[in-house]
Design an enzyme around this catalytic site. Structure first.
Site, PDB file in Angstrom:
ATOM      1  N   HIS A   1      -2.443  -0.875   9.804  1.00  0.00           N
ATOM      2  CA  HIS A   1      -2.017  -2.264  10.050  1.00  0.00           C
ATOM      3  C   HIS A   1      -0.831  -2.243  11.010  1.00  0.00           C
ATOM      4  CE1 HIS A   1      -3.971  -4.676   6.690  1.00  0.00           C
ATOM      5  NE2 HIS A   1      -4.409  -3.458   6.494  1.00  0.00           N
TER       6      HIS A   1
ATOM      7  N   GLU B   1       0.809  -1.234   0.000  1.00  0.00           N
ATOM      8  CA  GLU B   1       0.000   0.000   0.000  1.00  0.00           C
ATOM      9  C   GLU B   1       0.837   1.277   0.000  1.00  0.00           C
ATOM     10  OE1 GLU B   1      -3.644   0.743   1.734  1.00  0.00           O
ATOM     11  OE2 GLU B   1      -4.360  -1.317   1.691  1.00  0.00           O
TER      12      GLU B   1
END
Lengths: 423, 423
Positions: B272, B49
């Site tokens: 995350h 990402e």
């Protein structure tokens, strides 16, 4: 495995020209192809342009006694057109779909809808691991002004990379298919230099078939003579390529092509000519130790072809960016128009005309937006290939700088070297 | 290589949540990530990402003294979001873009535009060949009614196949990334059973971090607590997986995760949690000879998970076919409407209304046509994965029928067996 191990491999490859409703005498040709393959009982038959899955199922049924193993490679909207029939059981199967494959708005060319790919079969033959690849690259419609050149170079690179990374434990690598590349075309040289594959036509001492090994010849009644006008003998765009890795040695004993007609009756099996090769794999090869000069020459060739490919991909990227920018502007103009039309509708005035203009404006925005997104993705795909190529080029140059003595042939087959990718 | 060879490998993996304009405090988090990576000096940092190439370029510049090698994996329209920083030079680079990755009309989910992929780096470390893979699979937006389940299973299968076919000559295989799969999810089990990869969290004896190794935890201020409501401790969807092939033995000495905040300051690096593993590779392993019973048990597990995946892909195919058929009918109706509208325009009568209807009808035909083509391609992709899976399943069953004595562990790592694909 015995030290005097020897394996004979008979291979058949054909672009079958099996486009439903469009290809002439398709059903008859498929039937005759089945009869021929059954009669000849090759070890492997690797076919391209079998666009209809029904044709594959028909052949599978017909060939199952002689070729108990078969696989159809599905991809894209129509399919990859690739399939394979094998006398020997298939250990493993996978495929790679090329990232770039033409343009969706070139509907009359149709390649984009096919999902062109490379299929891989792993076979174990008398203890030998054979990686057999079958592929079909994007067609060349205009050799003088080839808008698909960058895509075909990127496909050749992806094909070479796929073979390179998936064949590291194979003893023998075989690639058959319609590359849509002439022998001296950039993509063909790139593929051969990076994978180390040899061309059966150039290697064999026993060739029988069309002049200069051409696989599209003017004698074939399905071939447009007008398209072949610049090439009176025809063109060679279908190949059987091979190499042996590790402890093996491979040679092409015989290579045959059809010559514009069916081997038995008059009508040809396809608009392409079929290739039939007899390969011989032997153990304990008469290894030619590559001399340092030989290694340096190979490296130099590789560097030169990598540079050429890099330039071509770079050009392709510029064009993709240009189209993306252009489509971006058109989308912007469309959005402005849309605002204007909405304002006119809201404000009264020329309401009827505004309402009539609304739908085409929305169409313009959506259409141009889609073209923008497509070319952005095209640029990303070309950039990805260019970056991988750049990395290999850097390492090849480093190896060259280290001198010929240090690493004789470091860039074919087993890769050594040391360089950081800084793209 | 010395017989007492031992190699320590420190690995970092993080889904960076780097969506331009949308992710909170992106610039600050990227800066702090760079500082942290520089300070810790891992062997490999595998990131997901990193959607903006500018962020990658910033990190590359910042990290270049500590991590001289770096690569950004480009794909799709936006990119794959994957990149890697390495202390050691990268020998080879390639990538595979997943065939299926959601739906273009699910714009607000956005996965389709990203071109989700798996990146491969080949490193040579003290004579050892390390294949490091980094990936990010399609997100799960609704666990109860997951419309992307078949796509994620197909991605897990493609990932497993890519690793299987490209790592045959590797000594050590490492996979890091955000799989968007819980440990017991079908895709995760399929990946592990087919590749033989081990889960660092389950293998290590020294774990420090979030409870149950979760990589999305409610303590993280960027995480939506509402979404995590069914999982009070959080979810574990990011992984460090590994295996050693051939003459090596690999173990995970330590595994750490962040716990909802930056290791130093309070704000977390991402939504995350980061994974930090210390792996140890040794020569001359204390080889556990797989007993026949052990082999049979593994095979049985593989068969069961392959069957489950086959069923899931089959369901996905039915749905894709249903949508393609529906869109096909709508296209047909649109074409009929278009003919009617044209007839009305030509015949006079309600001319104004007919002209107004013309553009939306064309829009309907084009839109439904595009949906039809997309779902045809989806069905082909799922069918391809199902056929490959079917082939492996057949061979696993054949191996099982031959009995446990014949082939102890034939389906993990080195493939043996004998079965023809007849799909």
């Amino acid at each position: 495995m015995k030290p005097n191990f020897s394996l004979r491999l008979r291979v058949f490859s054909l672009n079958c020209w099996g486009i439903p409703y469009l290809s002439k005498h398709r059903a008859d040709r498929v039937k005759r192809l089945g009869d021929f393959l059954n009669m000849e009982s090759f070890d492997l038959a690797l076919l391209q342009e079998v666009w209809s899955e029904q044709d594959f199922q028909y052949l599978r049924q017909k060939l199952s006694p002689t070729y108990p193993a078969a696989h159809y490679f599905r991809s894209g909207i129509i399919g990859s057109g690739l399939c394979v029939f094998s006398k020997h059981s298939i250990q493993e199967i996978t495929q790679h779909i090329y990232t770039l494959n033409g343009y969706p708005y070139m509907i009359y060319h149709g390649d984009w809808f096919c999902g062109k790919a490379v299929g891989l079969l792993v076979l174990h033959l008398s203890g030998l691991v054979l990686n057999a690849y079958v592929t079909h690259l994007h067609a060349e419609y205009n050799r003088q002004k080839d808008i698909y050149l960058a895509h075909r170079v990127a496909q050749a690179w992806e094909l070479a990379q796929f073979i390179h990374h998936t064949s590291k434990k194979a003893d023998v690598v075989l690639l058959c298919g319609d590359l849509n590349l002439h022998p001296k075309d950039l993509g063909c040289r790139l593929l051969k230099e990076w994978t180390g594959l040899h061309d059966a036509y150039l290697e064999t001492r026993d060739f029988k078939g069309s002049e200069e090994g051409c696989t599209m010849v003017p004698e074939n009644c399905y071939v447009s003579r007008q398209e072949l006008e610049p090439f009176p003998l025809g063109i060679r765009i279908d190949y059987v390529l091979y190499k042996a890795v590790s402890r093996f040695y491979i040679s092409c004993k015989t290579l045959k092509t059809t010559i514009g007609r069916d081997p038995h009756s008059g009508t040809p099996l396809s608009d392409h000519e079929a290739l039939m090769a007899t390969l011989c794999v032997r153990h304990s090869p008469p290894q030619q130790d590559a001399s340092p000069t030989h290694g340096a020459a190979e490296r130099s060739l590789l560097i030169s072809v990598l540079r050429e490919a890099w330039t071509e991909l770079d050009l392709g990227m510029s064009q993709a960016h240009w189209w993306a920018t252009f489509a971006g502007y058109v989308t912007g103009v469309g959005l402005l128009l849309l605002v204007l039309v909405c304002a006119l509708v809201a404000g009264g005035g020329v309401r009827e005309i505004a309402i009539m203009l609304w739908a085409p404006t929305v169409g313009l925005v959506l259409g141009a937006g889609a073209v923008y997104l497509f070319h952005m993705q095209e640029a990303k795909g070309l950039c990805r290939a260019r970056a991988e190529l750049h990395h290999v080029l850097g390492r090849a140059r480093d190896a060259q700088d280290l001198g010929p003595e240090s690493q004789p042939v470091p860039l074919l087959g087993q890769q050594e070297g040391d360089r950081a990718e800084e793209q």
